[in-house]
Each structure stands twice: as structure tokens, then as C-alpha cells.
Enzyme design. Sequence first.
Site, PDB file in Angstrom:
ATOM      1  CD  GLU A  56      38.815  37.721  36.543  1.00 18.19           C
ATOM      2  OE1 GLU A  56      38.314  38.558  36.483  1.00 18.19           O
ATOM      3  OE2 GLU A  56      37.699  36.810  35.626  1.00 18.19           O
ATOM      4  CE1 TYR A 139      35.842  38.741  41.155  1.00 12.49           C
ATOM      5  CE2 TYR A 139      37.979  39.976  39.401  1.00 12.49           C
ATOM      6  CZ  TYR A 139      36.485  39.124  39.460  1.00 12.49           C
ATOM      7  OH  TYR A 139      36.110  38.399  38.281  1.00 12.49           O
ATOM      8  CG  ASP A 157      31.944  40.216  40.267  1.00 12.96           C
ATOM      9  OD1 ASP A 157      31.052  39.303  39.754  1.00 12.96           O
ATOM     10  OD2 ASP A 157      31.835  40.396  38.177  1.00 12.96           O
TER      11      ASP A 157
END
Length: 311
Positions: A56, A139, A157
Site C-alpha cells: 500500500e 486510506y 483510493d
Amino acid sequence: MTAPTKPPHSSPADGPAGPPPGEDLHTPVIDWFDEHARDLPWRLPQAGAWGVMVSEFMLQQTPVSRVLPVYEQWLARWPRPADLAKEAPGEAVRAWGRLGYPRRALRLHGAAVAITERHGGDVPTDHSQLLALPGIGEYTAAAVASFAYGQRHAVLDTNVRRVFARAVTGVQYPPNATTAAERKLARALLPEDESTASRWAAASMELGALVCTAKNESCHRCPIAAQCAWRLAGKPAHEGPPRRGQTYAGTDRQVRGKLLAVLREAHGPVPQAVLDRVWHEPVQRARALDGLVSDGLVEPLSGGLYRLPST
């Protein structure tokens, strides 16, 4: 971008007020994902929560094709947070290579240190504890909790925001920055069942990455084309602020990258004179170097020497 590829999924039961607003989207998108999801290493069970977290960080503003080789090397060298935490932060910057936005490497190192010190070296399962880690924003905390631990969180996202903007809101692009209205919509679309919600998060993200792309979208391959508000409205053109383009050539980002490349390749401190050779314009070069020092990516030493950070 993460999550295992083929766990079973279930549909939430209808409550007294009727099905959730996104229920008619969940099954076709998740079924499409089951068939078309890319085979990526961070989606394998053995990747674990640390592998998901690393992916990520790396995938922010960086395409999968560039991330894959660096990701594999990173996990081979630092298979657990404690392995990275033992190294100097400069080694994280060095291993980051040319992925771009190298402050992400420092943030990932800081997160590894905090995980080691606060959580015994295991990536925490609790969303609030994830959010409390340095370098972890809204996020990333939601993505790790959802993709690594199968929890129910709205994971927003750029790809997901674009899918929701088109399919539900009926506009071509979402706003430049995530809004409260988008967060509210994402929560409303979230399946009630945890495993289905986690699956939906990964599936809607993949749909935006492969089909509902920013340009040249493939509506003929989309599992929810018949329900897409934007397509049904005739695909009206974007009417909001101009989309922000990303430039690189001639920018301070390019100069910073060239300076860091020299320091990554060096086995010791680098003299100022060597760094001066990487860019012809002295004012921009000095500004870029000062920015790297301010961001903690470069450490100045006495005698006009520079190195990657050691602490």
C-alpha cells in the site's frame, strides 16, 4: 490493490428498510473480480499484514509494474517490520530505488519502528491503532484493516472514487480531493457482512484500475455498465476544475531524484562537488537539495559532505 483472490462471498440480508443502496452492485463487481483479479504477490495469504502494508505504501501514485520488483526485493530483505526497524532509515531510502516520492520510504521505516516498539513486531489489527502509526493516513489504515484482516471499512483510493463517481453519482471524475460526500457515499455502499465488504473494497478498486480507467474506459467489459449513471446519461464531459496533470521533466522532483540517485549508489558520504554535477541550474539544484535535507531524506555533514539519513 490487495486482498486474496478467491474467498467465498455472501450477500447481506435485507433489513426492514430494504436492501442497502449498493447491493445491486456488489454481486456483479465481486463476481467479475473473482474471474479477472490480477495475480499479485500481496494478495497471497503468505504476504500477511506486513506485505499488504508495504504494497500500500509503494502503490501510492505508482503503477503496479514498477512496484513489483522493488516489493519482492524489499520483502526478501525485510520480511517483518522488526527487520526494517533495525536498519538506518537511509537504507529504506536506498532500497526504495526509483519508485518516486521517497518520503514514503521514511514513513514506512517509521511505521516499522513503531510497530516493533508498540505492538511486538506485529502489524496491529485494530483500525485506530493502524491510524496512530506514523505515516499511516485514512486510506492506508482502512486498506490494511480491510485487505489484511478482512474488516469492514470504506477504502477510497483514486480508482474507487472514480468508479463511484461514474456508476452512482453520474459524473466523469471525482473531485480532486476526497470530500465528506464521497466518504458518506462509500459508507452507504459498503456491504453489511465483513467478508463481503472486504471483497467489495478490493473488487471496486480493481474495476477502476483495469476497466473504469481515467482515460479510454472499457464500458463493454464492465459488469455494471447497465447500471452506470454516467453511461446512462450519455457520458457527460467533466465540468469541474481541470484535472491536475503530473509533470516531471525539468521539475524540482526530477532534480531531487537525480541527487538521491547519486547518494543511493554511494558507499559513503558524497562531496557537494559531486552533487553539483547532476543538474546544470545552481539555484534549482540548491533548492532541491535543501528540500531533501528538510524532508529528512538527506543528512548534511561537516566539510560539505552529504549522505542518506543514519538516524
